[in-house]
Structure formats: C-alpha cells, structure tokens
Design an enzyme around this catalytic site. Structure first.
Site, PDB file in Angstrom:
ATOM      1  N   GLY A  31       1.179  -1.018   0.074  1.00 44.84           N
ATOM      2  CA  GLY A  31       0.155   0.013  -0.015  1.00 44.84           C
ATOM      3  C   GLY A  31       0.921   1.296  -0.447  1.00 44.84           C
ATOM      4  CB  SER A  32       4.510   2.140  -0.917  1.00 46.11           C
ATOM      5  OG  SER A  32       4.607   1.482  -2.014  1.00 46.11           O
ATOM      6  CG  HIS A  59       1.421  -2.418 -15.372  1.00 45.22           C
ATOM      7  ND1 HIS A  59       1.004  -3.986 -14.661  1.00 45.22           N
ATOM      8  CD2 HIS A  59       2.501  -2.674 -16.139  1.00 45.22           C
ATOM      9  CE1 HIS A  59       1.750  -4.910 -15.600  1.00 45.22           C
ATOM     10  NE2 HIS A  59       2.409  -3.866 -16.473  1.00 45.22           N
TER      11      HIS A  59
HETATM   12  C1  GAR Z   1       3.085  -1.410  -7.608  1.00 46.41           C
HETATM   13  O1  GAR Z   1       5.011  -1.330  -8.050  1.00 46.41           O
HETATM   14  C2  GAR Z   1       2.258  -1.741  -8.594  1.00 46.41           C
HETATM   15  O2  GAR Z   1       2.139  -0.808  -9.701  1.00 46.41           O
HETATM   16  C3  GAR Z   1       2.392  -3.230  -8.494  1.00 46.41           C
HETATM   17  O3  GAR Z   1       2.304  -3.579  -7.571  1.00 46.41           O
HETATM   18  C4  GAR Z   1       2.744  -2.148  -6.753  1.00 46.41           C
HETATM   19  C5  GAR Z   1       1.982  -2.287  -5.842  1.00 46.41           C
HETATM   20  O4  GAR Z   1       2.729  -1.337  -4.478  1.00 46.41           O
HETATM   21  N1  GAR Z   1       1.255  -3.435  -9.325  1.00 46.41           N
HETATM   22  C6  GAR Z   1       1.122  -4.084 -10.797  1.00 46.41           C
HETATM   23  O5  GAR Z   1       1.752  -5.171 -10.816  1.00 46.41           O
HETATM   24  C7  GAR Z   1      -0.520  -4.483 -11.104  1.00 46.41           C
HETATM   25  N2  GAR Z   1      -0.510  -5.128 -11.781  1.00 46.41           N
HETATM   26  P1  GAR Z   1       2.651  -0.665  -3.200  1.00 46.41           P
HETATM   27  O6  GAR Z   1       1.618  -1.963  -2.893  1.00 46.41           O
HETATM   28  O7  GAR Z   1       3.406  -0.706  -2.425  1.00 46.41           O
HETATM   29  O8  GAR Z   1       1.671   0.524  -3.502  1.00 46.41           O
END
Ligand code: GAR
Length: 193
Positions: free
Chosen positions: A20-21, A114
């Site tokens: 969830g950053s 993405h």
């Molecule tokens: C992020 O890098 C986002 O782009 C990716 O997951 C990560 C979530 O990080 N999403 C995907 O790969 C979707 N296909 P976060 O939970 O720290 O925001």
C-alpha cells in the site's frame, strides 16, 4: 469515526492487495489543496494487506472482501461504492482481475498503475522480464481499466533508466518511487480536462 472532508472533491476508493505504498502517497496527495480527490474508501481482497494500516492511521473506511466467490465480492464492492458515492476507483497494487461486468458498472472511472512502460510488459513478474530482454529503460504507467488486462487508454507514464547493476528488486524500488509521484499527476491530468 470517519471524518468528513467537508469539501467538494471527487470521492475516490483505492483498491490494494499488499504494502500500500501507492495508497499512502495517494492519501498524502488527497490532503493537499490542489488534489481533485478525497479518499473515502479502501478496498482489499487481502485481510493481511500491510497497507490496511493506513486506513487506521488516516481514519478511512475499509472494506475487506474474500475473492473466493468473486461474483459475490464484486457485488458487495459495487454496493459499497454506491453507498459511499464513489466517483473514481484507483487500483494501487490490487492483484485481482475485475470482471467485465464490474468494469462496465464503473465504466471510464477505474484507473490502474502498472510498473512498466505499457503496452510493453503487461501482467506479472514485470521487472525480471524487462531485465531478461536487456531493456535500457523501464518505467510506470497509469491507465484506464478495461476488460483487457493492462490494456486501457494510457493517461501518463514515467521512464526510468536501467543500470547494468540493477536486479528485479532494485528496479522495482526505483520504479515504485516514481509511481508515488505519477498517480497524483495522473489524477490532476484527468480532472483538469
Ligand atoms: C506497484 O509497483 C504497482 O505498480 C504494482 O504492485 C506494486 C504495489 O505496490 N501493481 C501491479 O503489478 C499490478 N499489475 P504498493 O502496494 O506498495 O503500492
């Protein structure tokens, strides 16, 4: 207690599955004057998602849904979106694929981030695939969600240079840092049109 924003901002729901950053940076952005959105709902398919802590810290309503019965989960989410008068949905590390009918119900109002320069490298395991292809650049993209995975209209992208020493972990970290700036920019862009 859920504190009302008392503003006329567009109401957003953020969907997460993990750390969830991006959610954290979206919340921080939403509290600035220039932000066109306020965040009134956090949705997750994962009761253990670390990012749920931000719901507690910032007193934002959260909804945890088990996706084993996807149809039912989506029905409950749609009800919740309507109940909370949500204008826009931001997928931020949400690792479930939403059904055609869900997307149709919120047509043109769902965004996703993405970690690649779409249309290249859709899907999972992005960074390793980019490195395997010896790309010089990667990056991140905010796009509209359609029923085709990672294929909706691109709103905005940031490029990141790949160094020889980069591995999937260092590249993911570098790109994530850019994602945190890109999602707010995408929202400013779509709401200033
Ligand atoms: C992020 O890098 C986002 O782009 C990716 O997951 C990560 C979530 O990080 N999403 C995907 O790969 C979707 N296909 P976060 O939970 O720290 O925001």
């Amino acid at each position: 207690m859920v504190v009302s924003t008392g503003s006329n901002k567009f109401k957003a729901a953020v969907f997460i599955s993990g750390t969830g950053s991006n959610l954290k940076y979206l919340i921080k952005f939403s509290k600035t004057k220039k932000s066109p959105i306020s965040i009134s709902l956090i949705v997750t398919n994962n009761s253990k998602a670390k990012g749920l802590k931000f719901a507690n810290i910032y007193k934002i309503k959260k909804k945890i849904l088990n996706f084993r019965d996807k149809k039912l989960a989506e029905k409950k989410i749609l009800l919740e979106l309507k109940k909370n008068k949500i204008d826009i949905v931001c997928l931020a590390g949400f690792m479930k694929i939403l059904s055609k009918s869900f997307i149709k119900n919120f047509k043109g109002k769902i965004l996703n981030i993405h970690p690649s320069l779409l249309p290249k490298y859709k899907g999972l395991n992005t960074h390793q695939r980019v490195l395997d292809k010896k790309e010089k650049y990667s990056g991140c993209t905010v796009h509209y969600v359609t029923s085709k995975l990672d294929s909706g209209k691109i709103i905005i992208q940031t490029q990141v240079k790949i160094n020889k020493k980069d591995n999937a972990k260092t590249l993911a970290k570098k790109i994530l840092k850019q994602e945190h700036k890109l999602y707010p920019k995408a929202l400013l862009k779509i709401f200033s049109l």
